[in-house]
Write an enzyme that holds these catalytic residues in place. Structure first.
Site, PDB file in Angstrom:
ATOM      1  N   ASP A  32       0.856  -1.186   0.000  1.00  0.00           N
ATOM      2  CA  ASP A  32       0.000   0.000   0.000  1.00  0.00           C
ATOM      3  C   ASP A  32       0.892   1.236   0.000  1.00  0.00           C
ATOM      4  OD1 ASP A  32      -2.070   2.018   0.742  1.00  0.00           O
ATOM      5  OD2 ASP A  32      -3.278   0.245   1.211  1.00  0.00           O
ATOM      6  N   VAL A  58       2.056   0.993  -6.518  1.00  0.00           N
ATOM      7  CA  VAL A  58       2.065  -0.003  -7.593  1.00  0.00           C
ATOM      8  C   VAL A  58       2.153   0.618  -8.980  1.00  0.00           C
ATOM      9  CG1 VAL A  58       0.828  -1.727  -6.241  1.00  0.00           C
ATOM     10  CG2 VAL A  58      -0.463  -0.153  -7.700  1.00  0.00           C
ATOM     11  N   TYR A 146     -12.633   7.433 -12.226  1.00  0.00           N
ATOM     12  CA  TYR A 146     -12.750   6.147 -11.524  1.00  0.00           C
ATOM     13  C   TYR A 146     -13.364   5.089 -12.436  1.00  0.00           C
ATOM     14  CZ  TYR A 146     -13.998   2.779  -7.856  1.00  0.00           C
ATOM     15  OH  TYR A 146     -14.124   1.650  -7.086  1.00  0.00           O
TER      16      TYR A 146
END
Length: 325
Positions: A32, A58, A146
């Site tokens: 995270d 990531v 999103y």
């Protein structure tokens, strides 16, 4: 001992998934960048030998030493407040982040499960929403950062499966709630509970006739676990089809918290979905899964979690013109 990487591990869903895979005897690597996650959600795992945590983004190159059997990609802002505040990061974690993790899965010959969302359906013209529906999404609207990140995520995942033969799974998650949600993350459950506990009137956007279907987190985790170990490669809905209007839900929260607040109404945000209900026929047939925890039980557990917050924490969480997800 099999090894699983869970991204977004310090977030609401990621932390519960870490708990489940630890319970099932896996070696768990949590990852995270803590933009929206909170280490408090997983600090109880730090003392365990079969858990380790990587503070990493990531969207940058991801390296995990040694063998890796499974990857669960749950790293992404998931609430309107977050993805409207950090739209570029939201798009990057869905695109660059997913690409990096698919590459890692290919290198390690690992199976990867991607967390998609009911938001790929946009403001749906089909009700309830089934997996064959392509959606009604405004690509350049405020929610597009999103919605489109998740739609691209599904596309590149299927491309890796088709072109590289990668073992992939895709879960489309409908509104999920439970302990470890952030009070100020903008989603309807913590928003209503936070307002009730602070003694505020509950804010409903629009006339409150829009619907949502709320799934308790334990049911969601069970569905994800079953999907990972199934043979099904296409997107599958995981959610609770028990649909309720936002106005009715606000009334339920007032009754649950034994408060006397009123409901106040504000203008509906742009592209806010008017209906949201999963068709879980495939989950029932393929995974032998359906939600078991009733909303009354799940909300009681969630309320008890939020009651532990201090008055100072509740005050700091005062909503910031939140949008319903």
């Amino acid at each position: 001992m099999q090894k699983v990487l869970i991204t977004g591990a310090a977030g609401f869903l990621g932390s519960h998934l870490c708990d489940r895979f630890i319970k099932e005897g896996f070696r768990v690597i949590g990852m995270d960048n803590l933009i929206t996650g909170d280490l408090k959600n997983i600090e109880h795992l730090f003392k365990l030998q079969n858990f380790e945590f990587y503070h990493h983004d990531v969207t940058k190159f991801v390296h995990i030493p040694g063998d890796l059997d499974y990857i669960l990609h749950f790293a992404s802002p998931a609430s309107p407040i977050d993805y409207l505040k950090i739209p570029i990061q939201t798009l990057k974690v869905g695109s660059l982040g997913t690409h990096n993790l698919l590459g890692l899965a290919k290198e390690k010959k690992a199976r990867i499960l991607i967390a998609s969302t009911s938001e790929v359906y946009g403001d749906p013209l089909v009700h309830p929403q089934n997996e064959d529906y392509y959606g009604n999404v405004n690509t350049i609207g405020p929610r597009g950062v999103y919605d489109e990140a998740k739609r691209f995520q599904e596309s590149i995942t299927m491309a890796y499966h088709t072109y590289h033969g990668l073992e992939t799974r895709i879960v489309r998650i409908f509104n999920t709630y439970g302990p470890r949600m952030r009070l100020n993350d903008g989603r309807v459950v913590p928003a209503f509970i936070g307002q009730a506990l602070r003694g505020e009137d509950l804010t409903v956007f629009g006339d409150g006739s829009q619907t949502r279907s709320f799934c308790y987190v334990d049911d969601l985790v069970e569905g994800v676990y079953k999907l990972l170990f199934s043979d099904y490669i296409y997107p599958i809905n995981i959610g609770n089809p028990d649909e309720i209007t936002i106005k009715e839900f606000a009334e339920e929260i007032i009754k649950l918290t034994n408060t006397t607040q009123k409901i106040i109404y504000k203008e509906l945000p742009i592209n806010d979905p008017l209906q949201r209900q999963p068709d879980i026929s495939k989950a029932r047939k393929i995974l032998n899964w359906e939600a078991k925890i009733k909303r009354t039980e799940g909300m009681s557990k969630t309320l008890e979690y939020f009651k532990k917050f201090s008055k100072e924490e509740l005050a700091r969480s005062e909503h910031r013109n939140f949008l319903k997800n």
